[in-house]
Design a protein around this motif. Structure first.
Motif, mmCIF file in Angstrom:
data_model
loop_
_atom_site.group_PDB
_atom_site.id
_atom_site.type_symbol
_atom_site.label_atom_id
_atom_site.label_comp_id
_atom_site.label_asym_id
_atom_site.label_seq_id
_atom_site.Cartn_x
_atom_site.Cartn_y
_atom_site.Cartn_z
ATOM 1 N N MET A 1 41.397 34.194 34.633
ATOM 2 C CA MET A 1 41.647 35.638 34.850
ATOM 3 C C MET A 1 40.367 36.272 34.256
ATOM 4 S SD MET A 1 44.541 38.253 34.047
ATOM 5 C CE MET A 1 45.657 37.403 34.986
ATOM 6 N N PRO A 2 39.494 37.127 35.009
ATOM 7 C CA PRO A 2 38.519 37.986 34.309
ATOM 8 C C PRO A 2 39.053 38.780 33.252
ATOM 9 C CG PRO A 2 38.687 38.186 36.910
ATOM 10 C CD PRO A 2 39.840 37.685 36.523
ATOM 11 N N SER A 3 38.055 38.804 32.143
ATOM 12 C CA SER A 3 38.377 39.752 31.183
ATOM 13 C C SER A 3 38.231 41.141 31.410
ATOM 14 C CB SER A 3 37.405 39.379 30.111
ATOM 15 O OG SER A 3 36.039 39.753 30.362
ATOM 16 N N LEU A 4 38.661 42.192 30.412
ATOM 17 C CA LEU A 4 38.705 43.596 30.682
ATOM 18 C C LEU A 4 37.111 43.949 30.935
ATOM 19 C CD1 LEU A 4 41.299 44.851 28.110
ATOM 20 C CD2 LEU A 4 41.594 44.830 30.703
ATOM 21 N N LYS A 5 36.164 43.485 30.147
ATOM 22 C CA LYS A 5 34.965 43.763 30.188
ATOM 23 C C LYS A 5 34.400 43.310 31.434
ATOM 24 C CE LYS A 5 30.395 43.186 27.879
ATOM 25 N NZ LYS A 5 29.773 42.519 26.860
ATOM 26 N N GLU A 6 34.663 42.183 32.207
ATOM 27 C CA GLU A 6 34.124 41.968 33.337
ATOM 28 C C GLU A 6 34.532 42.981 34.481
ATOM 29 O OE1 GLU A 6 35.579 37.795 33.536
ATOM 30 O OE2 GLU A 6 33.623 37.224 32.500
ATOM 31 N N LEU A 7 35.996 43.193 34.249
ATOM 32 C CA LEU A 7 36.673 43.879 35.536
ATOM 33 C C LEU A 7 35.809 45.697 35.344
ATOM 34 C CD1 LEU A 7 40.538 43.017 35.299
ATOM 35 C CD2 LEU A 7 38.825 42.702 37.100
ATOM 36 N N ARG A 8 35.676 45.955 34.044
ATOM 37 C CA ARG A 8 35.043 47.249 33.977
ATOM 38 C C ARG A 8 33.575 47.152 34.678
ATOM 39 N NH1 ARG A 8 37.536 47.368 28.615
ATOM 40 N NH2 ARG A 8 35.442 46.868 27.977
ATOM 41 N N ALA A 9 32.769 46.098 34.463
ATOM 42 C CA ALA A 9 31.440 45.736 35.037
ATOM 43 C C ALA A 9 31.673 45.954 36.628
ATOM 44 C CB ALA A 9 30.848 44.817 34.431
ATOM 45 N N ARG A 10 32.750 45.225 36.996
ATOM 46 C CA ARG A 10 32.728 45.233 38.343
ATOM 47 C C ARG A 10 33.156 46.586 39.070
ATOM 48 N NH1 ARG A 10 36.342 39.782 39.569
ATOM 49 N NH2 ARG A 10 34.947 38.229 38.832
ATOM 50 N N ILE A 11 34.028 47.268 38.297
ATOM 51 C CA ILE A 11 34.284 48.631 38.928
ATOM 52 C C ILE A 11 33.363 49.580 39.036
ATOM 53 C CG2 ILE A 11 35.861 50.600 38.402
ATOM 54 C CD1 ILE A 11 37.868 48.747 37.288
ATOM 55 N N THR A 12 32.658 49.535 37.839
ATOM 56 C CA THR A 12 31.307 50.248 38.029
ATOM 57 C C THR A 12 30.130 50.136 39.013
ATOM 58 O OG1 THR A 12 31.456 50.409 35.518
ATOM 59 C CG2 THR A 12 29.411 51.035 36.126
ATOM 60 N N GLN A 277 47.596 45.586 30.369
ATOM 61 C CA GLN A 277 49.006 45.681 29.783
ATOM 62 C C GLN A 277 49.463 44.368 29.243
ATOM 63 O OE1 GLN A 277 50.838 48.383 29.931
ATOM 64 N NE2 GLN A 277 52.201 47.239 28.789
ATOM 65 N N ALA A 278 49.195 43.330 30.152
ATOM 66 C CA ALA A 278 49.149 42.100 29.612
ATOM 67 C C ALA A 278 48.789 41.807 28.267
ATOM 68 C CB ALA A 278 48.670 41.002 30.521
ATOM 69 N N ASN A 279 47.580 42.283 27.998
ATOM 70 C CA ASN A 279 47.022 41.949 26.369
ATOM 71 C C ASN A 279 47.699 42.808 25.670
ATOM 72 O OD1 ASN A 279 44.894 40.141 27.691
ATOM 73 N ND2 ASN A 279 43.334 41.932 27.711
ATOM 74 N N ILE A 280 47.986 43.802 25.704
ATOM 75 C CA ILE A 280 48.966 44.592 24.828
ATOM 76 C C ILE A 280 50.086 44.187 24.716
ATOM 77 C CG2 ILE A 280 49.970 47.013 24.725
ATOM 78 C CD1 ILE A 280 47.811 48.356 26.203
ATOM 79 N N THR A 281 50.788 43.552 25.564
ATOM 80 C CA THR A 281 52.307 43.009 25.353
ATOM 81 C C THR A 281 51.975 41.488 24.752
ATOM 82 O OG1 THR A 281 52.822 43.746 27.684
ATOM 83 C CG2 THR A 281 54.101 42.048 26.807
ATOM 84 N N LYS A 282 50.900 40.975 24.849
ATOM 85 C CA LYS A 282 50.646 39.757 24.184
ATOM 86 C C LYS A 282 50.410 40.201 22.623
ATOM 87 C CE LYS A 282 47.376 35.730 23.723
ATOM 88 N NZ LYS A 282 46.228 35.235 24.252
ATOM 89 N N GLU A 283 49.724 41.013 22.103
ATOM 90 C CA GLU A 283 49.352 41.554 20.693
ATOM 91 C C GLU A 283 50.597 42.033 20.302
ATOM 92 O OE1 GLU A 283 46.235 44.476 21.162
ATOM 93 O OE2 GLU A 283 44.871 42.986 21.787
#
Length: 294
Positions: A1-12, A277-283
């Protein structure tokens, strides 16, 4: 699964693409109206001239010494195909449709044992045909390059075709271009330029109400002056039709690309939120587990 950084880059990246396609759509829409008006204004004159010359030519076509633009060379062996496309892409299937129509015509003529020569107008058409028919291309004529089509370009192309005919480099010339219907539709069209296509019956010429015409000067002199002009007019009309069709096709393509970019942004944003949300739940689980262990 792509990281948050990769997803932000794709969205931009997709947002930047959407801005570009949206801007290109507006530019095409601004150019379309003027191109459409010019194409539609050229049709009545070009069609009337074609009908008038066809009516006049019926009395001259069989005579000895008839102009070559009217009667051709008397042979039907070497065919010149003039295909009109654009210099730029990002216009959907606009250029590919002309390329395919030209290829079908080449295959049909060569299947009949004819020799084919190609004279593409526009960089995209030249590139398309060069991949398969490089040895048949006699020259490549630049298109308008996104600028307004001027009559000088049609005059130069008409003079080139006339010179080739006088030198006996071809027997029949056919023009292939996109006829502009509306923003969503352009129809690949073939018109025989040399020899002049004569009507098969009087109905195709128009209702003359039994009138008899007297020409001053004679028919041969009129045809000698008007046939080269008609060739240029038909080429000019094809260029105007192609220019309008190009802008319509580009506007449609960029509108579709803009909407697809918006859908992609929505999907990426949804994936980003779910991943976050998954990362927050995991933390939270790790913190609670650590607290319970202590």
């Amino acid at each position: 699964m792509p990281s948050l950084k990769e997803l932000r880059a794709r969205i931009t990246s997709v947002k930047s693409t959407r801005k570009i396609t949206s801007a290109m759509k507006m530019v095409a829409a601004a150019k379309l109206r003027r191109a459409q008006v010019r194409a539609e204004a050229a049709r009545p004159y070009a069609e009337a001239m074609q009908r008038m010359l066809a009516a006049l030519a019926r009395n001259v076509a069989g005579r000895e010494g008839a102009p070559k633009l009217l009667a051709g060379t008397g042979k039907d062996q070497v065919h010149l195909i003039i295909s009109v496309t654009s210099d730029r892409g990002l216009a959907g299937g606009f250029n590919a449709n002309i390329g395919r129509a030209t290829r079908r015509l080449v295959q049909r003529l060569e299947g009949e044992g004819k020799t084919v020569k190609l004279l593409p107008v526009g960089r995209k058409g030249g590139d398309y045909l060069a991949r398969e028919y490089r040895d048949r291309i006699v020259d490549r004529i630049p298109g308008s390059g996104g600028r307004d089509v001027n009559f000088t370009a049609a005059e130069e192309l008409g003079a080139r075709v006339t010179t080739m005919l006088e030198k006996g480099e071809f027997d029949v010339a056919t023009l292939v271009f996109n006829r502009f219907n509306n923003v969503m539709s352009q129809t690949p069209t073939e018109i025989q330029l040399v020899p002049l296509a004569l009507p098969s019956n009087d109905n195709e010429v128009g209702d003359t109400n039994g009138a008899t015409y007297e020409f001053e000067p004679d028919e041969e002199t009129i045809l000698a002056r008007l046939l080269p002009r008609n060739l240029m007019i038909q080429l000019y009309r094809a260029m105007l039709e192609s220019a309008a069709g190009e802008q319509g096709a580009r506007m449609t393509a960029m509108d579709s690309a803009t909407r697809n970019a918006g859908k992609a942004i929505d999907r990426l944003t949804q994936n980003y939120n779910r991943t976050r949300q998954a990362n927050i739940t995991k933390e939270l689980i790790e913190i609670i587990s650590g607290a319970e262990a202590v």
